[in-house]
Every structure is written in structure tokens, then in C-alpha cells.
Motif scaffolding. Structure first.
Motif, PDB file in Angstrom:
ATOM      1  N   CYS A  43       0.148 -24.756  -4.575  1.00  0.00           N
ATOM      2  CA  CYS A  43      -0.569 -26.034  -4.450  1.00  0.00           C
ATOM      3  C   CYS A  43      -2.079 -25.842  -4.498  1.00  0.00           C
ATOM      4  O   CYS A  43      -2.811 -26.741  -4.925  1.00  0.00           O
ATOM      5  N   ALA A  44      -2.542 -24.672  -4.072  1.00  0.00           N
ATOM      6  CA  ALA A  44      -3.978 -24.378  -4.076  1.00  0.00           C
ATOM      7  C   ALA A  44      -4.421 -23.696  -5.371  1.00  0.00           C
ATOM      8  O   ALA A  44      -5.582 -23.304  -5.508  1.00  0.00           O
ATOM      9  N   GLY A  45      -3.479 -23.506  -6.316  1.00  0.00           N
ATOM     10  CA  GLY A  45      -3.820 -22.865  -7.586  1.00  0.00           C
ATOM     11  C   GLY A  45      -3.872 -21.347  -7.515  1.00  0.00           C
ATOM     12  O   GLY A  45      -4.452 -20.703  -8.384  1.00  0.00           O
ATOM     13  N   LEU A  46      -3.256 -20.774  -6.486  1.00  0.00           N
ATOM     14  CA  LEU A  46      -3.226 -19.319  -6.317  1.00  0.00           C
ATOM     15  C   LEU A  46      -1.898 -18.758  -6.818  1.00  0.00           C
ATOM     16  O   LEU A  46      -0.865 -19.440  -6.757  1.00  0.00           O
ATOM     17  N   PRO A  47      -1.894 -17.501  -7.281  1.00  0.00           N
ATOM     18  CA  PRO A  47      -0.634 -16.881  -7.730  1.00  0.00           C
ATOM     19  C   PRO A  47       0.271 -16.587  -6.541  1.00  0.00           C
ATOM     20  O   PRO A  47      -0.192 -16.560  -5.393  1.00  0.00           O
ATOM     21  N   PRO A  48       1.552 -16.330  -6.796  1.00  0.00           N
ATOM     22  CA  PRO A  48       2.451 -15.928  -5.710  1.00  0.00           C
ATOM     23  C   PRO A  48       1.896 -14.695  -4.991  1.00  0.00           C
ATOM     24  O   PRO A  48       1.233 -13.847  -5.597  1.00  0.00           O
ATOM     25  N   TYR A  49       2.191 -14.600  -3.713  1.00  0.00           N
ATOM     26  CA  TYR A  49       1.655 -13.504  -2.921  1.00  0.00           C
ATOM     27  C   TYR A  49       2.032 -12.141  -3.493  1.00  0.00           C
ATOM     28  O   TYR A  49       1.204 -11.242  -3.563  1.00  0.00           O
ATOM     29  N   ARG A  50       3.269 -11.973  -3.939  1.00  0.00           N
ATOM     30  CA  ARG A  50       3.680 -10.648  -4.459  1.00  0.00           C
ATOM     31  C   ARG A  50       2.835 -10.247  -5.671  1.00  0.00           C
ATOM     32  O   ARG A  50       2.532  -9.078  -5.857  1.00  0.00           O
ATOM     33  N   ASP A  51       2.428 -11.218  -6.491  1.00  0.00           N
ATOM     34  CA  ASP A  51       1.558 -10.914  -7.634  1.00  0.00           C
ATOM     35  C   ASP A  51       0.160 -10.527  -7.150  1.00  0.00           C
ATOM     36  O   ASP A  51      -0.456  -9.606  -7.688  1.00  0.00           O
ATOM     37  N   GLN A  52      -0.329 -11.236  -6.155  1.00  0.00           N
ATOM     38  CA  GLN A  52      -1.656 -10.944  -5.627  1.00  0.00           C
ATOM     39  C   GLN A  52      -1.703  -9.569  -4.971  1.00  0.00           C
ATOM     40  O   GLN A  52      -2.640  -8.814  -5.169  1.00  0.00           O
ATOM     41  N   ILE A  53      -0.686  -9.236  -4.189  1.00  0.00           N
ATOM     42  CA  ILE A  53      -0.694  -7.930  -3.517  1.00  0.00           C
ATOM     43  C   ILE A  53      -0.606  -6.812  -4.551  1.00  0.00           C
ATOM     44  O   ILE A  53      -1.228  -5.763  -4.398  1.00  0.00           O
ATOM     45  N   ALA A  54       0.113  -7.020  -5.645  1.00  0.00           N
ATOM     46  CA  ALA A  54       0.181  -6.013  -6.714  1.00  0.00           C
ATOM     47  C   ALA A  54      -1.207  -5.799  -7.325  1.00  0.00           C
ATOM     48  O   ALA A  54      -1.607  -4.661  -7.588  1.00  0.00           O
ATOM     49  N   ARG A  55      -1.950  -6.890  -7.540  1.00  0.00           N
ATOM     50  CA  ARG A  55      -3.318  -6.766  -8.069  1.00  0.00           C
ATOM     51  C   ARG A  55      -4.218  -6.040  -7.083  1.00  0.00           C
ATOM     52  O   ARG A  55      -5.025  -5.198  -7.475  1.00  0.00           O
ATOM     53  N   LEU A  56      -4.088  -6.374  -5.806  1.00  0.00           N
ATOM     54  CA  LEU A  56      -4.914  -5.710  -4.787  1.00  0.00           C
ATOM     55  C   LEU A  56      -4.613  -4.211  -4.745  1.00  0.00           C
ATOM     56  O   LEU A  56      -5.519  -3.393  -4.661  1.00  0.00           O
ATOM     57  N   GLU A  57      -3.332  -3.861  -4.782  1.00  0.00           N
ATOM     58  CA  GLU A  57      -2.956  -2.445  -4.768  1.00  0.00           C
ATOM     59  C   GLU A  57      -3.505  -1.730  -5.989  1.00  0.00           C
ATOM     60  O   GLU A  57      -4.016  -0.612  -5.876  1.00  0.00           O
ATOM     61  N   GLN A  58      -3.408  -2.364  -7.146  1.00  0.00           N
ATOM     62  CA  GLN A  58      -3.924  -1.741  -8.362  1.00  0.00           C
ATOM     63  C   GLN A  58      -5.431  -1.539  -8.258  1.00  0.00           C
ATOM     64  O   GLN A  58      -5.953  -0.495  -8.623  1.00  0.00           O
ATOM     65  N   HIS A  59      -6.118  -2.521  -7.746  1.00  0.00           N
ATOM     66  CA  HIS A  59      -7.578  -2.454  -7.664  1.00  0.00           C
ATOM     67  C   HIS A  59      -8.057  -1.487  -6.585  1.00  0.00           C
ATOM     68  O   HIS A  59      -8.982  -0.715  -6.810  1.00  0.00           O
ATOM     69  N   HIS A  60      -7.439  -1.512  -5.420  1.00  0.00           N
ATOM     70  CA  HIS A  60      -7.952  -0.766  -4.277  1.00  0.00           C
ATOM     71  C   HIS A  60      -7.281   0.578  -4.028  1.00  0.00           C
ATOM     72  O   HIS A  60      -7.890   1.449  -3.412  1.00  0.00           O
ATOM     73  N   LEU A  61      -6.039   0.742  -4.447  1.00  0.00           N
ATOM     74  CA  LEU A  61      -5.297   1.931  -4.036  1.00  0.00           C
ATOM     75  C   LEU A  61      -5.054   2.947  -5.136  1.00  0.00           C
ATOM     76  O   LEU A  61      -4.779   4.102  -4.852  1.00  0.00           O
ATOM     77  N   ARG A  62      -5.125   2.557  -6.355  1.00  0.00           N
ATOM     78  CA  ARG A  62      -4.875   3.512  -7.432  1.00  0.00           C
ATOM     79  C   ARG A  62      -6.144   4.269  -7.752  1.00  0.00           C
ATOM     80  O   ARG A  62      -7.239   3.702  -7.791  1.00  0.00           O
ATOM     81  N   ALA A  63      -5.976   5.548  -7.998  1.00  0.00           N
ATOM     82  CA  ALA A  63      -7.134   6.378  -8.353  1.00  0.00           C
ATOM     83  C   ALA A  63      -7.691   5.925  -9.702  1.00  0.00           C
ATOM     84  O   ALA A  63      -6.918   5.617 -10.617  1.00  0.00           O
ATOM     85  N   PRO A  64      -8.999   5.865  -9.825  1.00  0.00           N
ATOM     86  CA  PRO A  64      -9.569   5.478 -11.124  1.00  0.00           C
ATOM     87  C   PRO A  64      -9.230   6.506 -12.197  1.00  0.00           C
ATOM     88  O   PRO A  64      -9.055   7.691 -11.924  1.00  0.00           O
ATOM     89  N   ALA A  65      -9.101   6.037 -13.415  1.00  0.00           N
ATOM     90  CA  ALA A  65      -8.802   6.933 -14.529  1.00  0.00           C
ATOM     91  C   ALA A  65      -9.986   7.867 -14.758  1.00  0.00           C
ATOM     92  O   ALA A  65     -11.137   7.495 -14.564  1.00  0.00           O
ATOM     93  N   ALA A  66      -9.667   9.069 -15.160  1.00  0.00           N
ATOM     94  CA  ALA A  66     -10.727  10.030 -15.471  1.00  0.00           C
ATOM     95  C   ALA A  66     -11.489   9.571 -16.707  1.00  0.00           C
ATOM     96  O   ALA A  66     -10.896   9.022 -17.632  1.00  0.00           O
ATOM     97  N   PRO A  67     -12.780   9.790 -16.718  1.00  0.00           N
ATOM     98  CA  PRO A  67     -13.549   9.379 -17.919  1.00  0.00           C
ATOM     99  C   PRO A  67     -13.091  10.155 -19.143  1.00  0.00           C
ATOM    100  O   PRO A  67     -12.693  11.323 -19.041  1.00  0.00           O
ATOM    101  N   ALA A  68     -13.135   9.509 -20.273  1.00  0.00           N
ATOM    102  CA  ALA A  68     -12.755  10.171 -21.521  1.00  0.00           C
ATOM    103  C   ALA A  68     -13.752  11.258 -21.855  1.00  0.00           C
ATOM    104  O   ALA A  68     -14.945  11.081 -21.664  1.00  0.00           O
ATOM    105  N   SER A  69     -13.254  12.374 -22.320  1.00  0.00           N
ATOM    106  CA  SER A  69     -14.174  13.445 -22.721  1.00  0.00           C
ATOM    107  C   SER A  69     -14.741  13.133 -24.101  1.00  0.00           C
ATOM    108  O   SER A  69     -14.100  12.482 -24.932  1.00  0.00           O
ATOM    109  N   ILE A  70     -15.910  13.600 -24.291  1.00  0.00           N
ATOM    110  CA  ILE A  70     -16.607  13.315 -25.558  1.00  0.00           C
ATOM    111  C   ILE A  70     -16.487  14.507 -26.488  1.00  0.00           C
ATOM    112  O   ILE A  70     -16.494  15.610 -26.156  1.00  0.00           O
TER     113      ILE A  70
END
Length: 70
Positions: A43-70
Motif C-alpha cells: 500500500c505504501a509502494g514498497l516491495p515485499p519484505y523478503r525482496d527488500q532484505i535480499a537487497r540489503l544483504e546483497q548491498h551490506h553483506l556480500r564482499a565487493p567484487a575485486a577490481p578488474a586487472s588491467i
């Protein structure tokens, strides 16, 4: 802003937008009527909680990808 004020005053939030990070975990501050959470979020235009928590986990908990070597 309402959710933050509710959480700071020790009351449950309505839309599950306030969380904490500690020791590699995401914790949700208490939520009013959890069984009705996704309906309120929709009703507030927000995604389902399970989708939001998945985004939060991806953003905050996953290690950033290593930079590409040149």
C-alpha cells in the motif's frame, strides 16, 4: 522519518524500513503486526519484505567484487 521516530521511542515500526547491522548480520527493529507487513508495504509502494532484505544483504553483506586487472 516516522519509522525512525517510532524505533527511537521504543515502539514497533510499521513498514520494516529500520534495521541494524552488527557482526555481519542484518537485524530488523520490531515491527507492528508482522503478519500484515507485506500488505502495508504494498500500500505504501514498497516491495515485499523478503525482496527488500535480499537487497540489503546483497548491498551490506556480500564482499565487493575485486577490481578488474588491467
Amino acid at each position: 522519518m516516522e519509522a525512525r521516530c517510532l524505533v527511537w521511542s521504543g515502539r514497533p515500526q510499521r513498514y520494516a524500513t529500520q534495521y541494524w547491522l552488527l557482526d555481519g548480520r542484518i537485524g530488523l527493529h520490531p515491527v507492528e503486526d508482522p503478519d500484515d507487513l507485506d500488505r502495508r508495504r504494498a500500500c505504501a509502494g514498497l516491495p515485499p519484505y523478503r525482496d527488500q532484505i535480499a537487497r540489503l544483504e546483497q548491498h551490506h553483506l556480500r564482499a565487493p567484487a575485486a577490481p578488474a586487472s588491467i
